[in-house]
Scaffold this motif. Structure first.
Motif: not given
Length: 651
Positions: A426-430
Protein backbone atom coordinates in the motif's frame (compact mmCIF):
# COMPACT_ATOMS: atom_id res chain seq x y z
CA UNK A 1 22.59 -7.11 -5.68
CA UNK A 2 18.82 -6.65 -5.82
CA UNK A 3 16.89 -5.56 -2.75
CA UNK A 4 15.22 -8.40 -0.82
CA UNK A 5 11.55 -8.91 -1.52
CA UNK A 6 9.03 -7.93 1.14
CA UNK A 7 7.70 -10.58 3.49
CA UNK A 8 4.15 -10.07 2.29
CA UNK A 9 5.16 -10.55 -1.35
CA UNK A 10 6.78 -13.84 -0.35
CA UNK A 11 3.65 -14.76 1.61
CA UNK A 12 1.51 -14.18 -1.48
CA UNK A 13 3.76 -16.52 -3.50
CA UNK A 14 3.53 -19.10 -0.70
CA UNK A 15 -0.28 -18.85 -0.69
CA UNK A 16 -0.40 -19.47 -4.40
CA UNK A 17 2.03 -22.40 -4.27
CA UNK A 18 0.82 -24.07 -1.07
CA UNK A 19 -2.87 -23.14 -0.98
CA UNK A 20 -3.71 -22.37 -4.59
CA UNK A 21 -4.84 -18.86 -3.63
CA UNK A 22 -4.05 -15.68 -5.53
CA UNK A 23 -5.04 -12.08 -4.83
CA UNK A 24 -4.99 -9.01 -7.03
CA UNK A 25 -3.81 -6.68 -4.28
CA UNK A 26 -3.97 -5.78 -0.61
CA UNK A 27 -7.72 -5.00 -0.45
CA UNK A 28 -8.61 -8.42 -1.83
CA UNK A 29 -6.07 -10.12 0.45
CA UNK A 30 -7.38 -8.22 3.50
CA UNK A 31 -10.99 -9.12 2.77
CA UNK A 32 -10.10 -12.81 2.51
CA UNK A 33 -8.09 -12.59 5.74
CA UNK A 34 -11.12 -11.26 7.63
CA UNK A 35 -13.85 -13.31 5.96
CA UNK A 36 -12.08 -16.69 6.12
CA UNK A 37 -10.49 -16.53 9.55
CA UNK A 38 -9.61 -20.25 9.77
CA UNK A 39 -8.08 -20.13 6.29
CA UNK A 40 -6.01 -17.03 6.94
CA UNK A 41 -4.73 -17.93 10.41
CA UNK A 42 -3.91 -21.49 9.40
CA UNK A 43 -1.89 -19.96 6.56
CA UNK A 44 0.02 -17.78 9.06
CA UNK A 45 0.62 -20.91 11.15
CA UNK A 46 1.96 -22.82 8.16
CA UNK A 47 3.93 -19.98 6.57
CA UNK A 48 5.87 -19.39 9.78
CA UNK A 49 6.53 -23.09 10.33
CA UNK A 50 4.48 -23.53 13.48
CA UNK A 51 3.22 -26.85 12.11
CA UNK A 52 6.72 -28.14 12.94
CA UNK A 53 6.18 -27.01 16.54
CA UNK A 54 2.70 -28.35 17.27
CA UNK A 55 -0.39 -29.88 15.74
CA UNK A 56 -3.81 -28.44 16.50
CA UNK A 57 -7.41 -29.61 16.26
CA UNK A 58 -9.39 -26.58 15.09
CA UNK A 59 -8.10 -23.15 14.12
CA UNK A 60 -11.18 -21.33 15.44
CA UNK A 61 -13.38 -23.61 17.49
CA UNK A 62 -15.60 -20.78 18.73
CA UNK A 63 -15.73 -17.32 17.12
CA UNK A 64 -17.90 -15.76 19.84
CA UNK A 65 -16.60 -12.50 21.33
CA UNK A 66 -15.58 -12.26 24.07
CA UNK A 67 -14.12 -15.72 24.56
CA UNK A 68 -13.18 -16.91 21.05
CA UNK A 69 -11.26 -20.19 21.15
CA UNK A 70 -8.19 -20.52 18.91
CA UNK A 71 -5.97 -23.43 17.86
CA UNK A 72 -7.42 -26.00 20.21
CA UNK A 73 -4.99 -28.74 21.16
CA UNK A 74 -1.89 -26.73 20.17
CA UNK A 75 1.02 -26.44 22.59
CA UNK A 76 3.94 -24.05 22.29
CA UNK A 77 6.05 -21.62 24.32
CA UNK A 78 6.72 -17.96 23.50
CA UNK A 79 10.28 -18.10 24.85
CA UNK A 80 11.17 -21.19 22.84
CA UNK A 81 9.93 -19.49 19.67
CA UNK A 82 11.94 -16.35 20.46
CA UNK A 83 15.11 -18.38 21.02
CA UNK A 84 14.90 -20.49 17.87
CA UNK A 85 17.75 -18.52 16.24
CA UNK A 86 20.66 -19.41 18.55
CA UNK A 87 22.95 -20.49 15.71
CA UNK A 88 22.76 -17.04 14.12
CA UNK A 89 26.06 -15.14 14.03
CA UNK A 90 24.40 -11.74 14.41
CA UNK A 91 23.72 -10.39 17.91
CA UNK A 92 20.34 -10.94 19.53
CA UNK A 93 20.51 -7.76 21.62
CA UNK A 94 22.39 -4.47 21.40
CA UNK A 95 22.07 -2.43 24.59
CA UNK A 96 22.90 1.29 24.77
CA UNK A 97 22.72 3.71 27.67
CA UNK A 98 23.19 7.47 27.71
CA UNK A 99 26.79 7.08 28.83
CA UNK A 100 28.16 3.85 27.38
CA UNK A 101 29.05 2.21 24.10
CA UNK A 102 26.71 -0.38 22.56
CA UNK A 103 27.01 -3.78 24.25
CA UNK A 104 26.07 -6.85 22.21
CA UNK A 105 24.56 -10.11 23.44
CA UNK A 106 24.84 -13.09 21.10
CA UNK A 107 21.97 -15.49 20.52
CA UNK A 108 23.92 -18.23 22.28
CA UNK A 109 24.58 -15.99 25.28
CA UNK A 110 20.93 -14.93 25.43
CA UNK A 111 19.88 -18.57 25.43
CA UNK A 112 22.39 -19.35 28.22
CA UNK A 113 21.17 -16.49 30.40
CA UNK A 114 17.51 -17.43 29.92
CA UNK A 115 18.33 -21.05 30.79
CA UNK A 116 20.21 -19.99 33.94
CA UNK A 117 17.54 -17.64 35.21
CA UNK A 118 14.76 -20.12 34.36
CA UNK A 119 16.55 -22.89 36.32
CA UNK A 120 16.86 -20.54 39.30
CA UNK A 121 13.18 -19.62 39.11
CA UNK A 122 12.26 -23.29 39.16
CA UNK A 123 14.38 -23.77 42.30
CA UNK A 124 12.44 -20.89 43.86
CA UNK A 125 9.30 -22.92 43.21
CA UNK A 126 8.08 -20.77 40.33
CA UNK A 127 5.93 -22.42 37.67
CA UNK A 128 2.52 -22.22 35.98
CA UNK A 129 0.10 -20.20 38.08
CA UNK A 130 2.84 -17.99 39.54
CA UNK A 131 3.77 -14.44 38.57
CA UNK A 132 7.21 -12.87 38.22
CA UNK A 133 7.29 -9.07 38.27
CA UNK A 134 9.93 -6.69 37.00
CA UNK A 135 10.81 -3.18 38.16
CA UNK A 136 13.18 -2.57 35.32
CA UNK A 137 14.16 -0.10 32.60
CA UNK A 138 14.67 -1.11 28.97
CA UNK A 139 17.79 -3.23 29.52
CA UNK A 140 18.83 -6.78 28.54
CA UNK A 141 17.95 -8.12 31.99
CA UNK A 142 14.29 -7.22 31.35
CA UNK A 143 14.25 -9.27 28.13
CA UNK A 144 15.97 -12.22 29.81
CA UNK A 145 13.62 -12.10 32.81
CA UNK A 146 10.56 -12.10 30.54
CA UNK A 147 11.83 -15.03 28.49
CA UNK A 148 12.89 -17.02 31.57
CA UNK A 149 9.47 -16.49 33.16
CA UNK A 150 7.77 -17.65 29.97
CA UNK A 151 10.13 -20.62 29.77
CA UNK A 152 8.94 -21.96 33.14
CA UNK A 153 5.28 -21.31 32.29
CA UNK A 154 4.82 -18.50 34.82
CA UNK A 155 3.23 -15.13 34.02
CA UNK A 156 5.36 -12.00 33.54
CA UNK A 157 4.55 -8.38 34.32
CA UNK A 158 6.71 -5.28 34.56
CA UNK A 159 6.65 -1.65 35.64
CA UNK A 160 9.20 0.90 34.52
CA UNK A 161 11.13 2.46 37.44
CA UNK A 162 10.02 5.93 36.39
CA UNK A 163 6.60 5.01 37.80
CA UNK A 164 5.89 6.28 41.30
CA UNK A 165 5.62 3.70 44.06
CA UNK A 166 1.80 4.03 44.46
CA UNK A 167 1.39 3.47 40.72
CA UNK A 168 3.63 0.39 40.82
CA UNK A 169 1.72 -1.06 43.75
CA UNK A 170 -1.64 -0.33 42.10
CA UNK A 171 -0.54 -2.76 39.40
CA UNK A 172 1.66 -5.35 41.07
CA UNK A 173 -0.60 -5.92 44.07
CA UNK A 174 -3.20 -7.21 41.63
CA UNK A 175 -0.67 -9.53 40.00
CA UNK A 176 0.47 -11.03 43.36
CA UNK A 177 4.05 -11.85 42.25
CA UNK A 178 6.18 -14.31 44.16
CA UNK A 179 9.42 -12.96 42.64
CA UNK A 180 10.44 -9.34 42.01
CA UNK A 181 13.34 -8.54 39.67
CA UNK A 182 14.39 -4.97 40.41
CA UNK A 183 17.06 -2.58 39.12
CA UNK A 184 18.66 -0.25 41.64
CA UNK A 185 18.32 2.79 39.38
CA UNK A 186 18.38 4.27 35.92
CA UNK A 187 19.75 7.25 34.03
CA UNK A 188 17.56 9.71 32.17
CA UNK A 189 18.41 13.05 30.58
CA UNK A 190 21.88 12.99 32.10
CA UNK A 191 20.70 12.36 35.66
CA UNK A 192 20.96 9.27 37.86
CA UNK A 193 17.82 8.12 39.67
CA UNK A 194 18.40 5.94 42.75
CA UNK A 195 15.46 3.55 43.12
CA UNK A 196 16.73 1.53 46.10
CA UNK A 197 14.46 3.29 48.62
CA UNK A 198 11.53 2.74 46.26
CA UNK A 199 12.32 -0.98 46.01
CA UNK A 200 12.07 -1.21 49.79
CA UNK A 201 8.67 0.52 49.70
CA UNK A 202 7.46 -1.75 46.92
CA UNK A 203 8.59 -4.85 48.80
CA UNK A 204 6.71 -3.68 51.89
CA UNK A 205 3.59 -3.35 49.76
CA UNK A 206 3.87 -6.79 48.12
CA UNK A 207 3.40 -9.45 50.80
CA UNK A 208 3.27 -12.22 48.20
CA UNK A 209 6.92 -11.69 47.16
CA UNK A 210 9.29 -14.30 48.55
CA UNK A 211 12.35 -13.64 46.37
CA UNK A 212 14.03 -10.40 45.33
CA UNK A 213 16.46 -10.54 42.41
CA UNK A 214 18.68 -7.44 42.48
CA UNK A 215 19.99 -5.97 39.22
CA UNK A 216 22.93 -3.70 40.03
CA UNK A 217 22.50 -1.06 37.36
CA UNK A 218 24.13 1.97 38.97
CA UNK A 219 25.39 0.88 42.36
CA UNK A 220 27.66 -2.06 43.11
CA UNK A 221 25.83 -2.96 46.31
CA UNK A 222 22.30 -2.98 44.92
CA UNK A 223 19.57 -2.64 47.53
CA UNK A 224 21.20 -2.41 50.94
CA UNK A 225 20.14 -5.14 53.43
CA UNK A 226 18.72 -2.59 55.90
CA UNK A 227 16.34 -1.44 53.20
CA UNK A 228 14.79 -4.93 53.03
CA UNK A 229 13.47 -5.51 56.53
CA UNK A 230 11.28 -8.51 55.69
CA UNK A 231 12.88 -11.70 56.98
CA UNK A 232 10.69 -13.85 54.75
CA UNK A 233 12.32 -12.57 51.52
CA UNK A 234 15.40 -14.21 50.02
CA UNK A 235 17.65 -11.91 48.05
CA UNK A 236 19.51 -13.06 44.92
CA UNK A 237 22.08 -11.36 42.72
CA UNK A 238 21.11 -11.21 39.04
CA UNK A 239 24.61 -12.05 37.82
CA UNK A 240 24.69 -15.32 39.77
CA UNK A 241 21.42 -16.40 38.15
CA UNK A 242 22.34 -15.32 34.62
CA UNK A 243 25.83 -16.87 34.76
CA UNK A 244 24.54 -20.21 36.00
CA UNK A 245 25.09 -23.07 33.58
CA UNK A 246 21.85 -24.90 32.89
CA UNK A 247 20.16 -26.81 30.13
CA UNK A 248 17.42 -24.87 28.29
CA UNK A 249 14.03 -26.25 29.32
CA UNK A 250 10.73 -24.82 28.12
CA UNK A 251 7.34 -25.60 29.58
CA UNK A 252 5.06 -27.10 26.95
CA UNK A 253 1.96 -24.99 27.54
CA UNK A 254 -1.45 -24.79 25.84
CA UNK A 255 -2.14 -22.11 23.23
CA UNK A 256 -4.16 -20.03 25.71
CA UNK A 257 -1.75 -20.34 28.64
CA UNK A 258 -1.12 -16.92 30.30
CA UNK A 259 2.08 -15.24 29.08
CA UNK A 260 2.08 -11.73 30.51
CA UNK A 261 -0.04 -9.06 32.15
CA UNK A 262 -0.09 -5.64 30.52
CA UNK A 263 -1.65 -2.67 32.28
CA UNK A 264 -3.99 0.07 31.17
CA UNK A 265 -2.80 3.60 31.88
CA UNK A 266 -4.45 3.82 35.28
CA UNK A 267 -5.68 7.33 34.63
CA UNK A 268 -9.39 6.54 34.89
CA UNK A 269 -9.34 4.34 37.98
CA UNK A 270 -7.63 1.13 39.03
CA UNK A 271 -5.38 -0.06 36.16
CA UNK A 272 -6.78 -3.01 34.25
CA UNK A 273 -4.52 -6.07 34.22
CA UNK A 274 -4.80 -7.39 30.66
CA UNK A 275 -3.72 -11.03 30.29
CA UNK A 276 -2.49 -12.38 26.95
CA UNK A 277 -1.64 -15.95 26.02
CA UNK A 278 1.48 -17.60 24.57
CA UNK A 279 -0.16 -18.77 21.37
CA UNK A 280 -2.16 -15.65 20.60
CA UNK A 281 0.90 -13.43 20.95
CA UNK A 282 3.11 -15.75 18.87
CA UNK A 283 0.79 -15.97 15.86
CA UNK A 284 -0.39 -12.36 16.06
CA UNK A 285 3.08 -10.83 16.28
CA UNK A 286 4.56 -13.14 13.67
CA UNK A 287 1.84 -11.76 11.40
CA UNK A 288 1.85 -8.12 12.53
CA UNK A 289 5.61 -7.60 12.51
CA UNK A 290 6.34 -9.87 9.57
CA UNK A 291 3.52 -9.23 7.12
CA UNK A 292 2.68 -5.69 8.26
CA UNK A 293 5.82 -3.94 9.48
CA UNK A 294 7.94 -6.10 7.13
CA UNK A 295 10.43 -6.94 9.87
CA UNK A 296 13.16 -9.30 8.68
CA UNK A 297 15.78 -11.55 10.23
CA UNK A 298 18.61 -9.21 9.23
CA UNK A 299 16.93 -6.14 10.74
CA UNK A 300 18.14 -4.21 13.75
CA UNK A 301 14.88 -3.27 15.44
CA UNK A 302 14.91 -0.19 17.68
CA UNK A 303 11.78 1.13 19.35
CA UNK A 304 12.28 3.94 21.81
CA UNK A 305 10.09 2.81 24.68
CA UNK A 306 9.89 2.08 28.37
CA UNK A 307 9.08 -1.38 29.67
CA UNK A 308 5.63 -0.18 30.75
CA UNK A 309 4.47 0.63 27.21
CA UNK A 310 3.07 -2.24 25.14
CA UNK A 311 5.44 -1.41 22.30
CA UNK A 312 8.22 -2.82 24.50
CA UNK A 313 6.50 -6.20 24.17
CA UNK A 314 5.98 -5.51 20.47
CA UNK A 315 9.73 -4.88 20.21
CA UNK A 316 10.74 -8.00 22.18
CA UNK A 317 8.60 -10.03 19.79
CA UNK A 318 11.08 -9.06 17.08
CA UNK A 319 13.05 -12.05 18.38
CA UNK A 320 10.35 -14.29 16.87
CA UNK A 321 11.65 -13.13 13.48
CA UNK A 322 15.33 -13.47 14.35
CA UNK A 323 15.77 -9.69 14.37
CA UNK A 324 18.37 -7.99 16.54
CA UNK A 325 16.79 -5.83 19.25
CA UNK A 326 18.28 -2.41 20.02
CA UNK A 327 17.56 -1.56 23.66
CA UNK A 328 18.04 2.07 24.63
CA UNK A 329 17.76 3.06 28.28
CA UNK A 330 17.61 6.84 28.23
CA UNK A 331 15.97 10.03 27.05
CA UNK A 332 15.12 10.44 23.36
CA UNK A 333 16.30 14.05 23.55
CA UNK A 334 19.66 13.45 25.26
CA UNK A 335 21.98 15.20 24.71
CA UNK A 336 19.75 17.02 22.19
CA UNK A 337 16.57 16.48 20.19
CA UNK A 338 18.38 14.06 17.84
CA UNK A 339 19.02 11.57 20.66
CA UNK A 340 17.01 8.75 19.03
CA UNK A 341 18.78 9.19 15.70
CA UNK A 342 22.18 9.22 17.40
CA UNK A 343 21.38 5.79 18.85
CA UNK A 344 20.07 4.59 15.48
CA UNK A 345 23.35 5.64 13.84
CA UNK A 346 25.53 4.03 16.52
CA UNK A 347 23.72 0.70 16.32
CA UNK A 348 22.99 0.53 12.60
CA UNK A 349 19.26 0.34 13.27
CA UNK A 350 17.15 -0.49 10.22
CA UNK A 351 13.65 -0.25 11.76
CA UNK A 352 13.09 2.60 14.21
CA UNK A 353 9.93 3.16 16.24
CA UNK A 354 9.03 6.41 18.00
CA UNK A 355 6.04 8.18 19.48
CA UNK A 356 4.30 10.87 17.46
CA UNK A 357 5.02 13.42 20.20
CA UNK A 358 8.77 12.97 19.67
CA UNK A 359 8.53 13.65 15.94
CA UNK A 360 6.34 16.68 16.52
CA UNK A 361 8.80 18.07 19.06
CA UNK A 362 11.70 17.55 16.64
CA UNK A 363 9.79 19.29 13.87
CA UNK A 364 9.05 22.23 16.13
CA UNK A 365 12.72 22.41 17.12
CA UNK A 366 13.73 22.62 13.47
CA UNK A 367 15.83 19.46 13.76
CA UNK A 368 17.61 18.03 10.70
CA UNK A 369 18.52 14.47 11.77
CA UNK A 370 19.50 13.05 8.37
CA UNK A 371 21.79 16.00 7.70
CA UNK A 372 23.60 15.53 11.02
CA UNK A 373 23.63 11.73 11.42
CA UNK A 374 24.23 8.81 9.07
CA UNK A 375 20.77 7.27 8.79
CA UNK A 376 21.32 5.39 5.55
CA UNK A 377 20.70 2.06 7.29
CA UNK A 378 17.19 3.11 8.37
CA UNK A 379 14.69 1.39 6.07
CA UNK A 380 11.50 1.89 8.04
CA UNK A 381 10.22 4.35 10.65
CA UNK A 382 7.25 3.38 12.82
CA UNK A 383 5.18 6.14 14.38
CA UNK A 384 2.52 5.54 17.00
CA UNK A 385 0.96 6.85 20.19
CA UNK A 386 -1.28 9.57 18.75
CA UNK A 387 -2.31 11.28 15.54
CA UNK A 388 0.28 13.41 13.75
CA UNK A 389 -0.32 16.63 11.79
CA UNK A 390 0.41 16.68 8.07
CA UNK A 391 3.31 19.06 8.59
CA UNK A 392 5.07 16.48 10.76
CA UNK A 393 4.61 13.83 8.08
CA UNK A 394 6.23 16.19 5.59
CA UNK A 395 9.03 17.02 8.02
CA UNK A 396 9.72 13.33 8.67
CA UNK A 397 9.98 12.55 4.97
CA UNK A 398 12.22 15.54 4.32
CA UNK A 399 14.47 15.35 7.38
CA UNK A 400 14.71 11.61 8.08
CA UNK A 401 15.71 10.47 4.62
CA UNK A 402 13.69 9.96 1.44
CA UNK A 403 14.46 6.22 1.37
CA UNK A 404 12.98 5.50 4.82
CA UNK A 405 9.36 4.36 4.72
CA UNK A 406 7.23 6.15 7.32
CA UNK A 407 4.59 3.82 8.77
CA UNK A 408 1.93 5.06 11.12
CA UNK A 409 0.51 2.24 13.23
CA UNK A 410 -2.52 2.12 15.51
CA UNK A 411 -3.18 -0.62 18.00
CA UNK A 412 -3.18 -0.83 21.74
CA UNK A 413 -2.31 -2.50 25.00
CA UNK A 414 -5.61 -4.36 24.75
CA UNK A 415 -4.43 -6.58 21.87
CA UNK A 416 -0.67 -5.90 22.12
CA UNK A 417 -0.55 -5.50 18.38
CA UNK A 418 -1.52 -3.42 15.38
CA UNK A 419 -5.09 -2.83 14.24
CA UNK A 420 -4.19 -0.61 11.29
CA UNK A 421 -0.90 0.47 9.81
CA UNK A 422 1.29 0.19 6.76
CA UNK A 423 2.01 -2.48 4.19
CA UNK A 424 4.59 -2.76 1.42
CA UNK A 425 1.59 -3.36 -0.86
CA UNK A 426 0.00 0.00 0.00
CA UNK A 427 1.15 3.58 -0.56
CA UNK A 428 2.12 5.82 2.33
CA UNK A 429 -0.63 8.41 2.73
CA UNK A 430 0.06 11.64 4.57
CA UNK A 431 -2.01 11.89 7.72
CA UNK A 432 -3.49 8.41 7.38
CA UNK A 433 -2.79 4.81 8.20
CA UNK A 434 -2.45 2.88 4.96
CA UNK A 435 -5.07 0.27 5.85
CA UNK A 436 -6.39 -2.28 8.36
CA UNK A 437 -3.93 -4.99 9.34
CA UNK A 438 -4.39 -8.44 7.85
CA UNK A 439 -6.79 -10.55 9.87
CA UNK A 440 -8.30 -7.47 11.54
CA UNK A 441 -11.98 -7.00 10.62
CA UNK A 442 -11.79 -3.27 11.27
CA UNK A 443 -14.66 -0.94 10.49
CA UNK A 444 -16.14 2.41 11.41
CA UNK A 445 -19.68 2.22 12.85
CA UNK A 446 -22.23 4.86 13.75
CA UNK A 447 -24.22 4.84 17.00
CA UNK A 448 -26.77 2.42 15.54
CA UNK A 449 -24.11 -0.06 14.43
CA UNK A 450 -24.20 0.83 10.75
CA UNK A 451 -20.92 0.87 8.80
CA UNK A 452 -19.61 4.31 7.83
CA UNK A 453 -17.42 4.72 4.74
CA UNK A 454 -15.74 8.07 4.41
CA UNK A 455 -17.43 9.29 7.60
CA UNK A 456 -16.25 9.33 11.18
CA UNK A 457 -17.49 6.61 13.50
CA UNK A 458 -16.46 4.24 16.26
CA UNK A 459 -13.52 1.94 15.55
CA UNK A 460 -14.86 -1.59 15.84
CA UNK A 461 -13.48 -5.06 15.18
CA UNK A 462 -16.25 -7.36 14.04
CA UNK A 463 -14.39 -10.68 14.19
CA UNK A 464 -12.04 -12.10 16.84
CA UNK A 465 -8.25 -11.81 16.92
CA UNK A 466 -5.93 -14.42 18.49
CA UNK A 467 -4.34 -11.81 20.79
CA UNK A 468 -7.53 -10.42 22.28
CA UNK A 469 -7.18 -10.68 26.07
CA UNK A 470 -7.73 -14.03 27.71
CA UNK A 471 -9.18 -12.17 30.68
CA UNK A 472 -8.52 -9.31 33.12
CA UNK A 473 -6.88 -9.82 36.50
CA UNK A 474 -9.45 -10.08 39.32
CA UNK A 475 -12.41 -9.98 36.94
CA UNK A 476 -14.69 -12.91 37.79
CA UNK A 477 -17.23 -13.57 35.11
CA UNK A 478 -15.41 -11.22 32.72
CA UNK A 479 -17.71 -8.39 33.77
CA UNK A 480 -15.10 -5.63 33.54
CA UNK A 481 -13.71 -7.09 30.32
CA UNK A 482 -17.16 -7.13 28.72
CA UNK A 483 -17.91 -3.57 29.85
CA UNK A 484 -14.60 -2.34 28.46
CA UNK A 485 -15.08 -3.53 24.87
CA UNK A 486 -18.56 -4.96 24.29
CA UNK A 487 -20.92 -2.63 26.15
CA UNK A 488 -21.97 -0.57 23.12
CA UNK A 489 -22.16 -3.23 20.41
CA UNK A 490 -22.76 -6.69 21.97
CA UNK A 491 -20.48 -9.27 20.41
CA UNK A 492 -18.43 -6.63 18.58
CA UNK A 493 -15.20 -5.14 19.90
CA UNK A 494 -15.41 -1.34 20.36
CA UNK A 495 -11.87 -0.04 20.65
CA UNK A 496 -12.65 3.46 21.92
CA UNK A 497 -11.31 5.55 19.03
CA UNK A 498 -13.03 7.70 16.42
CA UNK A 499 -11.90 6.72 12.94
CA UNK A 500 -12.71 7.38 9.32
CA UNK A 501 -12.27 4.45 6.93
CA UNK A 502 -12.28 5.45 3.27
CA UNK A 503 -13.19 3.30 0.28
CA UNK A 504 -9.46 2.81 -0.45
CA UNK A 505 -9.17 1.26 3.07
CA UNK A 506 -7.00 4.09 4.42
CA UNK A 507 -7.76 4.99 8.02
CA UNK A 508 -7.65 8.30 9.90
CA UNK A 509 -7.79 8.27 13.70
CA UNK A 510 -9.37 11.37 15.24
CA UNK A 511 -8.84 10.58 18.92
CA UNK A 512 -10.50 8.69 21.73
CA UNK A 513 -14.24 8.31 21.30
CA UNK A 514 -14.84 8.78 25.00
CA UNK A 515 -13.14 12.19 24.84
CA UNK A 516 -14.60 13.21 21.52
CA UNK A 517 -15.80 16.76 21.07
CA UNK A 518 -19.48 16.95 20.20
CA UNK A 519 -20.72 20.38 19.25
CA UNK A 520 -24.44 20.54 18.41
CA UNK A 521 -24.46 16.88 17.47
CA UNK A 522 -21.38 17.12 15.25
CA UNK A 523 -18.48 14.94 16.37
CA UNK A 524 -14.98 16.35 16.16
CA UNK A 525 -11.65 14.73 16.98
CA UNK A 526 -9.24 16.53 19.28
CA UNK A 527 -6.36 15.69 16.92
CA UNK A 528 -7.68 18.19 14.38
CA UNK A 529 -7.47 21.05 16.88
CA UNK A 530 -4.04 20.01 18.14
CA UNK A 531 -2.67 20.02 14.59
CA UNK A 532 -3.76 23.64 14.17
CA UNK A 533 -3.00 25.02 17.62
CA UNK A 534 0.36 23.33 18.15
CA UNK A 535 1.45 24.44 14.69
CA UNK A 536 1.43 28.03 15.92
CA UNK A 537 4.96 29.17 16.76
CA UNK A 538 4.02 30.68 20.14
CA UNK A 539 2.27 27.53 21.46
CA UNK A 540 4.20 24.63 23.01
CA UNK A 541 1.33 22.30 23.92
CA UNK A 542 -2.45 22.18 24.24
CA UNK A 543 -5.37 20.22 25.63
CA UNK A 544 -8.98 20.50 24.46
CA UNK A 545 -11.89 19.09 26.45
CA UNK A 546 -15.56 18.69 25.60
CA UNK A 547 -17.56 18.07 28.76
CA UNK A 548 -21.26 17.74 29.53
CA UNK A 549 -21.50 19.65 32.82
CA UNK A 550 -23.89 18.82 35.66
CA UNK A 551 -25.97 21.93 34.93
CA UNK A 552 -26.67 20.65 31.41
CA UNK A 553 -24.20 22.89 29.59
CA UNK A 554 -21.75 21.56 27.03
CA UNK A 555 -18.42 23.24 27.72
CA UNK A 556 -15.41 23.07 25.41
CA UNK A 557 -12.34 24.85 26.78
CA UNK A 558 -8.91 24.85 25.14
CA UNK A 559 -5.96 24.88 27.52
CA UNK A 560 -2.69 26.09 25.99
CA UNK A 561 0.94 26.14 27.12
CA UNK A 562 2.75 29.14 25.60
CA UNK A 563 6.33 28.68 24.48
CA UNK A 564 8.86 29.63 27.14
CA UNK A 565 9.10 33.39 27.44
CA UNK A 566 5.92 34.00 25.45
CA UNK A 567 3.21 35.97 27.25
CA UNK A 568 -0.41 34.91 27.01
CA UNK A 569 -2.40 37.95 25.95
CA UNK A 570 -5.44 38.92 23.92
CA UNK A 571 -3.38 38.94 20.73
CA UNK A 572 -2.33 35.32 21.22
CA UNK A 573 -5.89 34.31 22.09
CA UNK A 574 -7.17 35.96 18.93
CA UNK A 575 -4.44 34.30 16.87
CA UNK A 576 -5.47 30.88 18.21
CA UNK A 577 -9.18 31.44 17.61
CA UNK A 578 -8.53 32.83 14.13
CA UNK A 579 -6.37 29.86 13.16
CA UNK A 580 -9.00 27.38 14.33
CA UNK A 581 -11.81 29.22 12.59
CA UNK A 582 -9.89 29.43 9.32
CA UNK A 583 -8.34 25.95 9.28
CA UNK A 584 -11.29 24.02 10.71
CA UNK A 585 -14.64 25.75 11.22
CA UNK A 586 -16.45 28.16 13.54
CA UNK A 587 -17.90 25.10 15.28
CA UNK A 588 -14.37 24.11 16.35
CA UNK A 589 -13.74 27.42 18.14
CA UNK A 590 -13.54 26.68 21.89
CA UNK A 591 -15.71 28.30 24.54
CA UNK A 592 -12.58 29.55 26.31
CA UNK A 593 -8.83 29.64 25.70
CA UNK A 594 -7.04 29.22 29.02
CA UNK A 595 -3.28 29.36 29.66
CA UNK A 596 -1.77 26.53 31.74
CA UNK A 597 1.76 25.70 32.84
CA UNK A 598 1.75 22.15 31.45
CA UNK A 599 -0.44 19.45 29.94
CA UNK A 600 -0.56 16.28 32.05
CA UNK A 601 0.06 13.05 30.17
CA UNK A 602 0.38 9.35 30.81
CA UNK A 603 3.95 8.12 31.14
CA UNK A 604 3.73 6.95 27.53
CA UNK A 605 2.89 10.46 26.33
CA UNK A 606 -0.89 10.43 25.87
CA UNK A 607 -2.75 13.57 26.94
CA UNK A 608 -5.13 13.07 29.84
CA UNK A 609 -8.25 14.12 27.98
CA UNK A 610 -10.64 11.75 29.73
CA UNK A 611 -9.40 12.29 33.32
CA UNK A 612 -9.49 16.08 32.89
CA UNK A 613 -12.96 15.82 31.35
CA UNK A 614 -14.14 13.86 34.37
CA UNK A 615 -12.59 16.43 36.73
CA UNK A 616 -14.46 19.22 34.96
CA UNK A 617 -17.62 17.15 35.42
CA UNK A 618 -17.03 16.99 39.17
CA UNK A 619 -14.92 13.87 39.77
CA UNK A 620 -12.22 13.92 42.41
CA UNK A 621 -8.59 13.79 41.29
CA UNK A 622 -8.08 10.58 43.26
CA UNK A 623 -10.92 8.94 41.32
CA UNK A 624 -9.46 9.58 37.88
CA UNK A 625 -5.71 9.12 38.25
CA UNK A 626 -3.34 6.90 40.19
CA UNK A 627 -0.43 8.71 41.82
CA UNK A 628 2.78 8.21 39.85
CA UNK A 629 0.96 7.31 36.63
CA UNK A 630 1.09 10.74 35.03
CA UNK A 631 3.45 13.58 34.27
CA UNK A 632 2.76 16.96 35.90
CA UNK A 633 0.34 15.44 38.45
CA UNK A 634 0.07 18.84 40.17
CA UNK A 635 -1.87 20.05 37.14
CA UNK A 636 -4.76 17.73 38.02
CA UNK A 637 -5.26 19.69 41.24
CA UNK A 638 -5.18 22.87 39.15
CA UNK A 639 -7.94 21.50 36.92
CA UNK A 640 -9.95 20.61 40.03
CA UNK A 641 -9.69 24.22 41.21
CA UNK A 642 -10.66 25.37 37.72
CA UNK A 643 -13.69 23.06 37.84
CA UNK A 644 -14.71 24.53 41.22
CA UNK A 645 -14.56 28.03 39.76
CA UNK A 646 -16.49 26.79 36.74
CA UNK A 647 -19.22 25.44 39.00
CA UNK A 648 -19.47 28.71 40.86
CA UNK A 649 -19.59 30.71 37.63
CA UNK A 650 -16.18 32.32 38.22
CA UNK A 651 -14.19 30.65 35.38
Amino acid sequence: MSAPTSNIADFLRWLETERGLSFAGYPELWRWSTEDLPGFWSAVWGYYGLHHVSDHDEVLADATMPGATWFTGARLNFARQCLAHTTDARPALIAVSETGDPVETSWDRLNEEVAGVAASLREMGVGPGDCVAGYLPNIPQAVVALLATAAVGATWTVCSPDFGTPSVLARLRQARPTVLVAADGYRYAGKEHDRRPHIAEIMDGLPTVRHLVSVDRLYASGAAPDQLPRPDVTRHDWTELADRRARPVFADVPFDHPLWILWSSGTTGVPKGIVHGHGGIVVELLKALGLGVDLRADDRYFFHTSTSWMVWNLMVAGLLHGSTLVLYDGSPTHPDVNGVWRIAERTGATTVGVGAAYLMAAEKDGATPAAERDLTAVRSILQTGSAMPDSTWDWARDRLGPDARLQSICGGTDICSVLAGGSPLLPVRTGRLSGPALGVALASWDAEGRPCVGEQGELVVTAPLPSMPLYFVDDPGRERYTRSYFDVYPGVWRHGDWVTVDADLSVAVAGRSDSTLNRMGVRMGSADLYAVVEGLPRIADSLVIGAELPDGRYYMPLFVVPEEGEPFDDALREEIVGAIRQSLSPRHVPDAVVPVEAVPRTLTGKKLEVPVKRILQGARVSDVSAEGAVTHPDMLAWFARFAARLGSGRS
